[in-house]
Scaffold this motif. Structure first.
Motif, PDB file in Angstrom:
ATOM      1  N   VAL A 281      12.138  65.071  58.911  1.00 61.31           N
ATOM      2  CA  VAL A 281      10.872  65.672  58.493  1.00 61.31           C
ATOM      3  C   VAL A 281      11.004  67.181  58.658  1.00 61.31           C
ATOM      4  CG1 VAL A 281       8.403  65.864  58.990  1.00 61.31           C
ATOM      5  CG2 VAL A 281       9.526  63.637  59.134  1.00 61.31           C
ATOM      6  N   LYS A 282      10.621  67.936  57.632  1.00 61.33           N
ATOM      7  CA  LYS A 282      10.671  69.401  57.705  1.00 61.33           C
ATOM      8  C   LYS A 282       9.274  69.916  58.055  1.00 61.33           C
ATOM      9  CE  LYS A 282      14.378  69.742  54.359  1.00 61.33           C
ATOM     10  NZ  LYS A 282      14.761  70.164  53.016  1.00 61.33           N
ATOM     11  N   ILE A 283       9.207  70.693  59.118  1.00 60.73           N
ATOM     12  CA  ILE A 283       7.922  71.193  59.621  1.00 60.73           C
ATOM     13  C   ILE A 283       7.996  72.707  59.711  1.00 60.73           C
ATOM     14  CG2 ILE A 283       6.311  71.166  61.555  1.00 60.73           C
ATOM     15  CD1 ILE A 283       7.504  68.299  62.150  1.00 60.73           C
ATOM     16  N   TRP A 284       7.071  73.391  59.041  1.00 56.07           N
ATOM     17  CA  TRP A 284       7.080  74.849  58.980  1.00 56.07           C
ATOM     18  C   TRP A 284       6.582  75.472  60.275  1.00 56.07           C
ATOM     19  CZ3 TRP A 284       3.974  79.294  58.527  1.00 56.07           C
ATOM     20  CH2 TRP A 284       4.583  80.382  57.905  1.00 56.07           C
ATOM     21  N   ALA A 285       5.441  75.003  60.776  1.00 59.93           N
ATOM     22  CA  ALA A 285       4.848  75.568  62.001  1.00 59.93           C
ATOM     23  C   ALA A 285       4.175  74.451  62.790  1.00 59.93           C
ATOM     24  CB  ALA A 285       3.843  76.662  61.664  1.00 59.93           C
ATOM     25  N   PRO A 286       4.836  73.914  63.822  1.00 62.54           N
ATOM     26  CA  PRO A 286       4.258  72.796  64.579  1.00 62.54           C
ATOM     27  C   PRO A 286       2.886  73.097  65.174  1.00 62.54           C
ATOM     28  CG  PRO A 286       6.536  73.146  65.213  1.00 62.54           C
ATOM     29  CD  PRO A 286       6.160  74.278  64.306  1.00 62.54           C
ATOM     30  N   TRP A 287       2.610  74.348  65.505  1.00 66.57           N
ATOM     31  CA  TRP A 287       1.328  74.700  66.129  1.00 66.57           C
ATOM     32  C   TRP A 287       0.152  74.490  65.186  1.00 66.57           C
ATOM     33  CZ3 TRP A 287       5.609  77.753  65.759  1.00 66.57           C
ATOM     34  CH2 TRP A 287       5.637  78.703  64.733  1.00 66.57           C
ATOM     35  N   ASN A 288       0.405  74.231  63.927  1.00 64.43           N
ATOM     36  CA  ASN A 288      -0.669  73.942  62.967  1.00 64.43           C
ATOM     37  C   ASN A 288      -0.779  72.448  62.651  1.00 64.43           C
ATOM     38  OD1 ASN A 288      -1.616  76.552  62.648  1.00 64.43           O
ATOM     39  ND2 ASN A 288      -0.162  77.025  61.031  1.00 64.43           N
ATOM     40  N   LEU A 289      -0.188  71.596  63.490  1.00 62.08           N
ATOM     41  CA  LEU A 289      -0.216  70.151  63.260  1.00 62.08           C
ATOM     42  C   LEU A 289      -1.091  69.431  64.264  1.00 62.08           C
ATOM     43  CD1 LEU A 289       3.490  69.091  62.616  1.00 62.08           C
ATOM     44  CD2 LEU A 289       1.660  69.379  60.957  1.00 62.08           C
TER      45      LEU A 289
ATOM     46  N   GLY B 120       9.703  61.937  51.539  1.00 62.15           N
ATOM     47  CA  GLY B 120       9.669  62.862  50.417  1.00 62.15           C
ATOM     48  C   GLY B 120       8.305  63.431  50.067  1.00 62.15           C
ATOM     49  N   VAL B 121       7.260  63.077  50.802  1.00 62.83           N
ATOM     50  CA  VAL B 121       5.915  63.622  50.537  1.00 62.83           C
ATOM     51  C   VAL B 121       5.907  65.104  50.903  1.00 62.83           C
ATOM     52  CG1 VAL B 121       3.497  63.574  51.305  1.00 62.83           C
ATOM     53  CG2 VAL B 121       4.711  61.428  50.828  1.00 62.83           C
ATOM     54  N   ASN B 122       5.222  65.921  50.110  1.00 59.23           N
ATOM     55  CA  ASN B 122       5.076  67.346  50.379  1.00 59.23           C
ATOM     56  C   ASN B 122       3.604  67.640  50.640  1.00 59.23           C
ATOM     57  OD1 ASN B 122       4.956  70.185  50.284  1.00 59.23           O
ATOM     58  ND2 ASN B 122       6.693  70.277  48.879  1.00 59.23           N
ATOM     59  N   VAL B 123       3.291  68.000  51.875  1.00 58.90           N
ATOM     60  CA  VAL B 123       1.932  68.362  52.281  1.00 58.90           C
ATOM     61  C   VAL B 123       1.937  69.882  52.416  1.00 58.90           C
ATOM     62  CG1 VAL B 123       0.104  68.031  53.981  1.00 58.90           C
ATOM     63  CG2 VAL B 123       1.704  66.165  53.496  1.00 58.90           C
ATOM     64  N   CYS B 124       1.320  70.579  51.456  1.00 58.01           N
ATOM     65  CA  CYS B 124       1.471  72.030  51.317  1.00 58.01           C
ATOM     66  C   CYS B 124       0.133  72.744  51.503  1.00 58.01           C
ATOM     67  CB  CYS B 124       2.048  72.337  49.933  1.00 58.01           C
ATOM     68  SG  CYS B 124       2.263  74.084  49.606  1.00 58.01           S
ATOM     69  N   THR B 125       0.005  73.513  52.592  1.00 55.71           N
ATOM     70  CA  THR B 125      -1.253  74.208  52.883  1.00 55.71           C
ATOM     71  C   THR B 125      -1.300  75.636  52.354  1.00 55.71           C
ATOM     72  OG1 THR B 125      -0.443  74.978  55.016  1.00 55.71           O
ATOM     73  CG2 THR B 125      -1.631  72.870  54.992  1.00 55.71           C
ATOM     74  N   GLY B 126      -0.225  76.112  51.725  1.00 54.97           N
ATOM     75  CA  GLY B 126      -0.190  77.503  51.281  1.00 54.97           C
ATOM     76  C   GLY B 126      -0.029  77.657  49.784  1.00 54.97           C
ATOM     77  N   THR B 127      -0.682  78.677  49.254  1.00 57.47           N
ATOM     78  CA  THR B 127      -0.540  79.063  47.858  1.00 57.47           C
ATOM     79  C   THR B 127      -0.777  80.570  47.780  1.00 57.47           C
ATOM     80  OG1 THR B 127      -1.186  78.552  45.579  1.00 57.47           O
ATOM     81  CG2 THR B 127      -2.956  78.574  47.223  1.00 57.47           C
TER      82      THR B 127
ATOM     83  N   ILE C  63       7.806  66.862  53.916  1.00 59.71           N
ATOM     84  CA  ILE C  63       7.678  68.289  54.199  1.00 59.71           C
ATOM     85  C   ILE C  63       6.241  68.558  54.622  1.00 59.71           C
ATOM     86  CG2 ILE C  63       7.773  70.623  53.244  1.00 59.71           C
ATOM     87  CD1 ILE C  63       9.822  69.485  51.190  1.00 59.71           C
ATOM     88  N   LEU C  64       6.070  69.055  55.840  1.00 61.03           N
ATOM     89  CA  LEU C  64       4.757  69.466  56.320  1.00 61.03           C
ATOM     90  C   LEU C  64       4.770  70.995  56.322  1.00 61.03           C
ATOM     91  CD1 LEU C  64       4.264  66.930  59.262  1.00 61.03           C
ATOM     92  CD2 LEU C  64       3.626  66.689  56.853  1.00 61.03           C
ATOM     93  N   TYR C  65       4.360  71.571  55.195  1.00 58.76           N
ATOM     94  CA  TYR C  65       4.376  73.024  55.014  1.00 58.76           C
ATOM     95  C   TYR C  65       3.088  73.571  55.608  1.00 58.76           C
ATOM     96  CZ  TYR C  65       5.656  77.389  52.636  1.00 58.76           C
ATOM     97  OH  TYR C  65       6.028  78.684  52.356  1.00 58.76           O
ATOM     98  N   SER C  66       3.103  73.672  56.934  1.00 56.15           N
ATOM     99  CA  SER C  66       1.899  73.905  57.722  1.00 56.15           C
ATOM    100  C   SER C  66       1.617  75.388  57.954  1.00 56.15           C
ATOM    101  CB  SER C  66       2.026  73.169  59.058  1.00 56.15           C
ATOM    102  OG  SER C  66       3.240  73.513  59.699  1.00 56.15           O
ATOM    103  N   GLN C  67       1.524  76.140  56.878  1.00 59.22           N
ATOM    104  CA  GLN C  67       1.078  77.528  57.020  1.00 59.22           C
ATOM    105  C   GLN C  67      -0.372  77.549  57.498  1.00 59.22           C
ATOM    106  OE1 GLN C  67       2.090  78.845  52.996  1.00 59.22           O
ATOM    107  NE2 GLN C  67       3.574  80.237  53.946  1.00 59.22           N
TER     108      GLN C  67
END
Length: 181
Positions: free
Chosen positions: A63-71, A102-109, A84-88
């Protein structure tokens, strides 16, 4: 955000970027190549970096995690390999929810209407007992309600209702989810 013009500098503070560098080392050395059954170990590492972790959480090693503190991962939820937990921004995953491989959970744009294209983050909530099937994409700001099933490779751009099966691009409710036992 630190900078409103992504062409002239980073969106995040030096402190945030340094924390992500440290997390990257820990991820590579201690998380990514840990044995699959070591869910408790990976939960411990995530909690060391500020993630809120419930009991019996299963986060797999790829699992790819961008920022654990946002989980925030609730009791007995599972995150499959390759997700992918793109936790911006904040990501909340409910009790017994499943995020498949393979799910992409994306909080940034980005605000493409502004010449500086500033970063925009919007939190994502995935409710208790929800299932997001393989390779789906969850857009920033979306809430997937309790018990909702998101079909494989769906693109979720708006909130999805409770106890429904939803699929497609864009994702739409198809039928009620019935539990037979």
């Amino acid at each position: 955000m630190v900078n409103q013009d992504t062409l002239t500098g980073p969106s995040f503070s030096v402190k945030n970027r340094m924390a992500r560098v440290l997390w990257g080392f820990v991820y590579l050395l201690l998380f990514r190549f840990s044995p699959k059954p070591f869910h408790g170990w990976r939960s411990f590492l995530l909690s060391c970096f500020g993630a809120k972790i419930g009991k019996d959480v299963h986060v797999y090693p790829a699992v790819k995690i961008w920022a654990p503190w946002n989980l925030e991962l609730s009791n007995e939820c599972g995150i499959g390999n390759g997700a992918i937990l793109y936790s911006q921004g904040k990501i909340v995953i409910g009790k017994r929810a499943v995020i498949s491989q393979g799910v992409n959970v994306c909080t940034g744009t980005h605000n493409y209407t502004d010449k500086g294209m500033p970063l925009i983050t919007k939190s994502i909530t995935i409710g208790d007992y929800a299932w997001v099937a393989a390779e789906a994409f969850i857009h920033p700001g979306v809430t997937i309600a309790e018990g909702c099933v998101i079909g494989a490779r769906s693109v979720v751009t708006t909130d999805m209702p409770a106890w429904m099966v939803c699929a497609g691009n864009p994702c739409k409710p198809i039928k009620k989810r019935q539990i037979l036992n």
